[in-house]
Design a protein around this motif. Structure first.
Motif, PDB file in Angstrom:
ATOM      1  N   GLN A  67       0.915  -1.180  -0.133  1.00 60.81           N
ATOM      2  CA  GLN A  67       0.100  -0.028  -0.131  1.00 60.81           C
ATOM      3  C   GLN A  67       0.918   1.402  -0.175  1.00 60.81           C
ATOM      4  OE1 GLN A  67      -2.574   1.365  -0.868  1.00 60.81           O
ATOM      5  NE2 GLN A  67      -3.946   0.596   0.723  1.00 60.81           N
ATOM      6  N   ILE A  68       0.196   2.339  -0.740  1.00 62.59           N
ATOM      7  CA  ILE A  68       1.035   3.507  -0.517  1.00 62.59           C
ATOM      8  C   ILE A  68       0.176   4.610   0.322  1.00 62.59           C
ATOM      9  CG2 ILE A  68       1.561   5.636  -1.766  1.00 62.59           C
ATOM     10  CD1 ILE A  68       2.125   3.914  -4.292  1.00 62.59           C
ATOM     11  N   SER A  69       0.859   4.992   1.384  1.00 62.60           N
ATOM     12  CA  SER A  69      -0.039   5.971   2.300  1.00 62.60           C
ATOM     13  C   SER A  69       0.637   6.914   2.936  1.00 62.60           C
ATOM     14  CB  SER A  69      -0.509   5.054   3.532  1.00 62.60           C
ATOM     15  OG  SER A  69       0.432   4.303   4.079  1.00 62.60           O
ATOM     16  N   VAL A  70       0.398   7.652   3.970  1.00 60.89           N
ATOM     17  CA  VAL A  70       1.063   8.711   4.429  1.00 60.89           C
ATOM     18  C   VAL A  70       1.503   8.518   6.062  1.00 60.89           C
ATOM     19  CG1 VAL A  70       0.190  10.406   2.824  1.00 60.89           C
ATOM     20  CG2 VAL A  70      -1.033   9.820   4.908  1.00 60.89           C
ATOM     21  N   GLY A  71       2.507   9.437   6.240  1.00 63.26           N
ATOM     22  CA  GLY A  71       2.792   9.443   7.900  1.00 63.26           C
ATOM     23  C   GLY A  71       3.424  10.743   8.321  1.00 63.26           C
ATOM     24  N   VAL A  72       3.484  10.985   9.448  1.00 65.23           N
ATOM     25  CA  VAL A  72       4.150  12.451  10.116  1.00 65.23           C
ATOM     26  C   VAL A  72       4.963  12.033  11.265  1.00 65.23           C
ATOM     27  CG1 VAL A  72       1.769  13.619   9.769  1.00 65.23           C
ATOM     28  CG2 VAL A  72       1.969  12.551  11.863  1.00 65.23           C
ATOM     29  N   ASN A  73       5.615  12.793  11.243  1.00 65.12           N
ATOM     30  CA  ASN A  73       6.880  12.543  12.476  1.00 65.12           C
ATOM     31  C   ASN A  73       7.567  13.808  13.080  1.00 65.12           C
ATOM     32  OD1 ASN A  73       9.822  13.406  10.801  1.00 65.12           O
ATOM     33  ND2 ASN A  73       8.367  12.412   9.307  1.00 65.12           N
TER      34      ASN A  73
END
Length: 207
Positions: A67-73
């Motif tokens: 899957q292609i998705s998003v994240g934050v850090n």
């Protein structure tokens, strides 16, 4: 006139010496500030490609999903002569579904945790790093044979390697690879093994 010439030459020498000192100082400061050290606060967002491979040894069932998705850090970097240590936290919306060969379905919904980057500023623009951390992985499972569903989470270690490029004084672009091994139990108390690989392309703001 000779006295005046001597005074003029003496004055000129003093001016030249002061100018040389000032020029040396400016050159030193400019070369120091030109090197973009990895330090301070970083807040970023990532585009994530995740792939999971599962192995249910008890049923000889295997499967995979991506899957292609998003994240934050967020992280804070401490710099020691171009070596840096950057502890931080992250949240990844993985949203991966892996369907086993026996038709059981496993959804790795999201994960969050903490990790530490250990790296080195190679040039004024490029840096390389490795990282280690802990991730809390949330998953849902649908078991076809037993007709049951579960929802749970499991904490596991993660390991990674990456590079980053300083596009400006405040903006970094990074590319990294992470690996994590996740072991969970099915309703029959059998172990299901997951190999999770994550490639992230991110942009972060240094403040």
């Amino acid at each position: 006139r000779l006295v005046l010439d001597c005074k003029y030459k003496s004055f000129l020498v003093k001016i030249m010496k002061k100018f040389a000192i000032l020029a040396t100082l400016l050159i030193s400061l400019s070369s120091f500030s030109a090197f973009a050290k990895t330090s301070g606060n970083y807040a970023g967002i990532d585009i994530i490609y995740s792939e999971v491979k599962l192995d249910q040894a008890s049923t000889s069932s295997i499967g995979s999903g991506d899957q292609i998705s998003v994240g934050v850090n967020y992280k804070y970097a401490f710099n020691f002569n171009n070596f840096f240590v950057a502890p931080g936290v992250f949240f990844d919306y993985t949203n991966i579904r892996a369907k086993a060969s026996n038709n059981d379905e496993w959804d790795l919904d999201f994960r969050y945790g903490a990790k530490v980057d250990l790296g080195y500023d190679i040039t004024d623009k490029f840096a390389a790093f490795v990282n280690i951390g802990l991730a809390n992985n949330h998953y849902d499972a649908k078991y076809i044979v037993s007709g049951t569903k579960t929802s749970d989470s499991k904490i596991e270690e993660l390991y990674g390697i990456g590079v980053k490029y300083s596009a400006t004084d405040d903006i970094d672009v990074g590319l990294s690879y992470e690996f994590s091994n996740l072991n969970v139990k099915d309703p029959l108390n059998n172990t299901v093994k997951f190999d999770l690989e994550v490639v992230r392309l991110g942009i972060s703001y240094n403040f």
